[in-house]
Design a protein around this motif. Structure first.
Motif, PDB file in Angstrom:
ATOM      1  N   THR A  94       0.836  -1.205   0.000  1.00 54.93           N
ATOM      2  CA  THR A  94       0.000   0.000   0.000  1.00 54.93           C
ATOM      3  C   THR A  94       0.867   1.249   0.000  1.00 54.93           C
ATOM      4  N   ARG A 122      -6.404 -13.161  -5.673  1.00 49.73           N
ATOM      5  CA  ARG A 122      -7.415 -12.530  -4.820  1.00 49.73           C
ATOM      6  C   ARG A 122      -6.812 -11.510  -3.849  1.00 49.73           C
ATOM      7  N   HIS A 126      -7.885  -7.628  -3.881  1.00 45.36           N
ATOM      8  CA  HIS A 126      -8.418  -6.972  -2.680  1.00 45.36           C
ATOM      9  C   HIS A 126      -7.645  -5.687  -2.384  1.00 45.36           C
ATOM     10  N   SER A 129      -8.704  -3.119  -5.183  1.00 45.36           N
ATOM     11  CA  SER A 129     -10.104  -2.685  -5.199  1.00 45.36           C
ATOM     12  C   SER A 129     -10.573  -2.111  -3.871  1.00 45.36           C
ATOM     13  N   GLU A 130     -10.194  -2.712  -2.775  1.00 49.30           N
ATOM     14  CA  GLU A 130     -10.691  -2.273  -1.462  1.00 49.30           C
ATOM     15  C   GLU A 130      -9.806  -1.201  -0.816  1.00 49.30           C
ATOM     16  N   THR A 131      -8.519  -1.428  -0.803  1.00 52.23           N
ATOM     17  CA  THR A 131      -7.619  -0.504  -0.115  1.00 52.23           C
ATOM     18  C   THR A 131      -7.290   0.721  -0.953  1.00 52.23           C
ATOM     19  N   ALA A 133      -8.849   1.659  -4.011  1.00 51.43           N
ATOM     20  CA  ALA A 133      -9.991   2.199  -4.777  1.00 51.43           C
ATOM     21  C   ALA A 133      -9.853   2.076  -6.294  1.00 51.43           C
ATOM     22  N   GLU A 135     -10.910   0.309  -9.831  1.00 51.89           N
ATOM     23  CA  GLU A 135     -12.130  -0.287 -10.363  1.00 51.89           C
ATOM     24  C   GLU A 135     -11.786  -1.070 -11.624  1.00 51.89           C
ATOM     25  N   CYS A 155      -7.524   3.542 -11.387  1.00 54.86           N
ATOM     26  CA  CYS A 155      -7.804   4.417 -10.254  1.00 54.86           C
ATOM     27  C   CYS A 155      -7.721   5.851 -10.769  1.00 54.86           C
ATOM     28  N   HIS A 160     -10.599   9.173  -6.397  1.00 53.11           N
ATOM     29  CA  HIS A 160      -9.951   8.599  -5.218  1.00 53.11           C
ATOM     30  C   HIS A 160      -9.846   9.646  -4.110  1.00 53.11           C
ATOM     31  N   ARG A 163     -13.195  10.185  -2.461  1.00 53.53           N
ATOM     32  CA  ARG A 163     -13.522   9.075  -1.559  1.00 53.53           C
ATOM     33  C   ARG A 163     -12.796   9.237  -0.226  1.00 53.53           C
ATOM     34  N   GLU A 167     -14.403   9.794   3.512  1.00 51.84           N
ATOM     35  CA  GLU A 167     -14.076   8.919   4.645  1.00 51.84           C
ATOM     36  C   GLU A 167     -13.547   9.740   5.811  1.00 51.84           C
TER      37      GLU A 167
END
Length: 185
Positions: A94, A122, A126, A129-131, A133, A135, A155, A160, A163, A167
């Motif tokens: 990340t 996977r 993850h 897509s999840e951490t 953002a 698509e 992205c 981004h 978002r 948050e």
């Protein structure tokens, strides 16, 4: 503890070694040199306490598009991301991705970044897509040498940022509400 820093030419051999240990898609050294010479701001490494490279991101700006076309949008691409198994689940991937993306947007003027990921991966899916953002933009059939399909993911930096701001606003509202309850109690 790891240190995230811009890669140098001296890091390229260890980056290639990390790639060989972690991924089935491998590159010749000249490809690393090309990235280093062309987009030095987009190559980042993670080094552990003794200076060993434990992860890297290899990124670039896309050059294939007609940059004189009126609908041209500057964008980057993540060529490769790898973190040694011994150092996974610590947020290193990340941090590497966020640093490369920041440089793409702020230094290179990119509006979005793309990447390809195996449909079977996977954990990486993850992360993206999840951490981070990303698509799914498309599915590229038989993208990899072994015939596996890839998700073409993107992205968009403006989306981004919106978002993340939303948050943060929710987090601030929750803290404010919690403080309000403590004060009135």
């Amino acid at each position: 503890m790891v240190n995230i820093r811009m890669a140098t030419v001296k890091d390229l051999i260890e980056m290639q070694q990390c790639n060989l240990w972690c991924l089935p898609e491998n590159y010749q050294m000249k490809y690393y040199f090309y990235h280093q010479l062309t987009w030095p701001q987009l190559l980042w490494v993670a080094e552990d306490f003794d200076g060993r490279i434990v992860g890297y991101v290899l990124a670039k700006m896309e050059e294939n598009d007609d940059q004189t076309a009126p609908d041209y949008v500057p964008h980057g691409h993540i060529t490769s991301l790898a973190v040694l198994r011994t150092h996974r689940k610590r947020g290193i991937a990340t941090m590497l991705m966020r640093r490369a993306q920041l440089e793409m947007e702020q230094v290179m003027g990119a509006k979005y970044v793309s990447l390809h990921v195996r449909k079977s991966n996977r954990a990486a899916f993850h992360l993206y897509s999840e951490t981070l953002a990303y698509e799914i933009n498309d599915i590229e059939r038989g993208y990899y040498a072994d015939g596996e399909d890839a998700y073409d993911m993107r992205c968009t930096f403006a989306k981004h940022r919106e978002r993340e701001e939303a948050e943060n606003d929710v987090g601030v509202a929750e803290v404010t509400e919690g403080v309000g309850k403590l004060v009135t109690a």
